[in-house]
Enzyme design. Structure first.
Site, PDB file in Angstrom:
ATOM      1  N   GLU A 170       0.915  -1.207  -0.058  1.00 42.49           N
ATOM      2  CA  GLU A 170      -0.100   0.038  -0.112  1.00 42.49           C
ATOM      3  C   GLU A 170       0.819   1.473   0.007  1.00 42.49           C
ATOM      4  O   GLU A 170       1.902   1.271   0.749  1.00 42.49           O
ATOM      5  CB  GLU A 170      -1.028  -0.228   1.239  1.00 42.49           C
ATOM      6  CG  GLU A 170      -1.920   1.171   1.296  1.00 42.49           C
ATOM      7  CD  GLU A 170      -2.909   1.188   2.406  1.00 42.49           C
ATOM      8  OE1 GLU A 170      -3.417   1.851   2.595  1.00 42.49           O
ATOM      9  OE2 GLU A 170      -2.722   0.250   3.280  1.00 42.49           O
ATOM     10  N   ARG A 182       5.594 -12.892  10.049  1.00 38.86           N
ATOM     11  CA  ARG A 182       6.163 -11.523   9.521  1.00 38.86           C
ATOM     12  C   ARG A 182       7.437 -11.398  10.143  1.00 38.86           C
ATOM     13  O   ARG A 182       7.906 -12.179  11.145  1.00 38.86           O
ATOM     14  CB  ARG A 182       5.492 -10.559   9.755  1.00 38.86           C
ATOM     15  CG  ARG A 182       4.837 -10.114  11.089  1.00 38.86           C
ATOM     16  CD  ARG A 182       4.052  -8.839  11.562  1.00 38.86           C
ATOM     17  NE  ARG A 182       4.868  -7.557  11.092  1.00 38.86           N
ATOM     18  CZ  ARG A 182       4.122  -6.444  10.949  1.00 38.86           C
ATOM     19  NH1 ARG A 182       2.953  -6.587  10.949  1.00 38.86           N
ATOM     20  NH2 ARG A 182       4.857  -5.465  10.700  1.00 38.86           N
ATOM     21  N   LYS A 199       3.915   0.890   9.625  1.00 40.49           N
ATOM     22  CA  LYS A 199       4.139   2.189   8.793  1.00 40.49           C
ATOM     23  C   LYS A 199       3.474   3.479   9.612  1.00 40.49           C
ATOM     24  O   LYS A 199       3.978   4.634   9.477  1.00 40.49           O
ATOM     25  CB  LYS A 199       3.597   2.127   7.378  1.00 40.49           C
ATOM     26  CG  LYS A 199       4.524   1.356   6.433  1.00 40.49           C
ATOM     27  CD  LYS A 199       3.994   1.271   5.006  1.00 40.49           C
ATOM     28  CE  LYS A 199       2.995   0.503   4.535  1.00 40.49           C
ATOM     29  NZ  LYS A 199       2.778   0.662   3.179  1.00 40.49           N
TER      30      LYS A 199
END
Length: 557
Positions: free
Chosen positions: A39, A265, A275
């Site tokens: 994104e 992750r 983020k």
């Protein structure tokens, strides 16, 4: 990229590779297609590097394709700056995406058609509950949800309302489109999830064409199917969303049926890989930007001096697993230290200069001494270091008095100037405040390349000429956070920001480097002998170089 291909092909196996090899053996796919779908709402971080290496590495290992697709379904948080930075990061890591860059927004027409198709099948409806009411109706992990009073609207009414949403006739927050699945499902993701919401906002790719935007969970499987993705690799937080992914694939008329697989992750201690939190650091002025060398962003690591090979090696060391874990920062530092130890040319840099006068050398004396560019790689040749009557040593390399454990220069004792002669400190000069401003010494002309007879030398120190050197600023970095887990707070009401290390940056503006570094370009990396590994920063000018400390010579934290 031959070196990268060899890295990928010899990479250790993992459960994803085993799945792919089984699929290929069974003839399920003729060609493997993966994708990296970030994104564009911030810069990529070290966690994304793992996903990049996995998705692109899998495609390379099996002669397939990996596509770069921007998940641009939330234009309120997206910027072209992030799009450009992501492309730079992927390319810098050494990977090439198949074909053109793709955007989820490029599929908005098809995604809209899929939504209409679901409405016509009685599998989607327009919801008019408020957001708070929807949360209340959704239930909890222990209690099932309740059907919305708008769940049984007719197909005709839902089509008309969805058209109004599309045309901008319904206000933001007044309605959403929901899938009609199962409000009693133990998986909350299946309790009639939202597919579309009204957002009257300009989009960086589609302009003002749309007043509605699809949710990621609806966009993701449709985009994968349209691109012919075979293995959609996601991190573990998407595991609960996989049944919805499969539901969309099953009920929409799509050209392919990709499968989603989840892996752990990358979590790194002493930093954050969210983020949103990284943006808080930037917006709050806690760091100098997304590419601040203290940031775990790929851009920050690059600016600090990390190499693409070291990050790829680190991701290989971490591996691909199904269980979440926290990786020690020391593993990342070990990867870059091993890389630079083999590849970085050597140089002298005095971080805290202290003048040393060699009294038995005449004024104007210049003698060019030879030093290896890399002591383990003779093919790189040698560099010339000018020895002059006055040189600078590091202030920490001299004491008036010290015990035998101090292996540097002490008054009335001897050390060797690296690649040069043995010197003896005879006298110190001090200012009015009692600070040492100068050390006076003599050198033994019979000690170049050999030890003095009958005398023991304390150690070896580095130095630069006082008249032929390169002024520079050196920035040394330590952990950005004092806590291994930055989200761990001492008291209620505090956030991860309370754990920021106020001393994470130390600037040494009066450093001096050897003359051979004159004109060094940004991102050039060196080992400053006896100090650590450093990279030229983009803030450098023709008058003054700026160096960022990448990592120390040894693990020191």
């Amino acid at each position: 990229m031959t070196d990268q291909n060899s890295e990928t092909k010899t990479a250790p196996t993992n459960f994803i590779r085993q799945i792919i090899e089984k699929d290929l053996a069974q003839g399920k796919h003729a060609r493997i297609v993966t994708r990296f779908p970030p994104e564009p709402n911030g810069y990529l971080h070290i966690g994304h590097a793992k996903s990049i290496c996995l998705n692109f590495g899998i495609a390379e290992a099996y002669q397939g394709d990996c596509q770069l697709r921007f998940d641009d379904t939330n234009p309120a948080k997206e910027e072209d700056e992030y799009i450009q930075s992501i492309q730079r990061d992927v390319s810098w890591l050494g990977f090439e995406w198949a074909g053109d860059v793709r955007y989820a927004s490029g599929y908005f027409d098809t995604i809209y058609d899929c939504a209409v198709e679901l409405i016509k099948k009685g599998l989607a409806y327009v919801e008019s509950l408020t957001a708070d009411e929807m949360r209340e109706y959704r239930g909890t992990l222990k209690a099932p949800g309740r059907p919305s009073p708008y769940r049984e609207r007719s197909v005709e009414e839902n089509l008309a309302l969805f058209e109004q949403m599309k045309n901008g006739d319904i206000d933001e927050g007044a309605a959403v489109l929901r899938a009609k699945i199962d409000m009693a499902s133990p998986n909350i993701s299946l309790r009639d999830p939202t597919l579309y919401r009204v957002r009257k906002i300009h989009h960086h790719q589609t302009g003002d064409k749309w007043c509605i935007y699809p949710m990621y969970d609806f966009t993701h499987p449709i985009s994968d199917a349209l691109e012919g993705v075979t293995h959609s690799l996601c991190t573990l937080e998407f595991e609960a969303h996989r049944p919805l992914y499969d539901w969309v694939i099953e009920h929409c008329a799509l050209p392919a049926a990709p499968r989603q697989y989840e892996f752990a992750r990358l979590n790194l201690n002493y930093t954050v890989t969210s983020k949103r939190k990284l943006k808080d650091l930037v917006d709050g002025g806690y760091v100098g930007g997304w590419d601040d060398p203290r940031m775990p962003t790929i851009a920050g690591l690059r600016r600090r001096g990390y190499t693409p090979a070291s990050l790829r090696k680190f991701c290989e060391m971490v591996g691909v697993a199904r269980a979440d874990s926290v990786v020690d920062m020391g593993m990342l530092e070990s990867a870059i230290r091993d890389d630079l130890n083999q590849n970085a040319p050597r140089a002298f840099c005095v971080l805290r200069p202290l003048k040393l006068v060699i009294e038995n050398l005449p004024d104007g004396h210049e003698e060019m001494l030879d030093a290896p560019v890399h002591p383990q790689n003779e093919a790189l040749g040698t560099r010339k270091i000018p020895l002059t009557r006055e040189v600078f040593i590091d202030r920490e390399d001299f004491l008036e008095e010290a015990n035998k454990k101090f292996k540097r220069l002490v008054l009335d004792s001897e050390v060797r100037l690296r690649y040069g002669y043995v010197i003896r400190a005879n006298e110190v000069i001090k200012d009015a405040a009692g600070n040492i401003t100068e050390v006076r010494c003599t050198y033994d002309p019979d000690t170049l390349g050999k030890n003095p007879e009958g005398r023991k030398v304390r150690g070896v120190i580095h130095w630069v000429s006082a008249t032929r050197n390169v002024p520079c600023e050196v920035r040394r970095y330590s952990r950005l956070f004092n806590e291994a887990n930055p989200d761990k707070v001492a008291e209620e009401g505090l956030t991860f920001l309370s754990n920021i290390n106020p001393d994470s940056l130390e600037s040494l503006p009066a450093a001096l480097a050897e003359e051979s570094l004159l004109g060094a370009l940004p991102e050039t990396r060196y080992q400053f002998e006896r100090e650590g590994y450093f990279a030229v920063d983009r803030d450098s000018t023709t008058e003054k170089l700026v160096f960022n400390m990448t990592v120390g010579l040894k693990e020191g934290f």
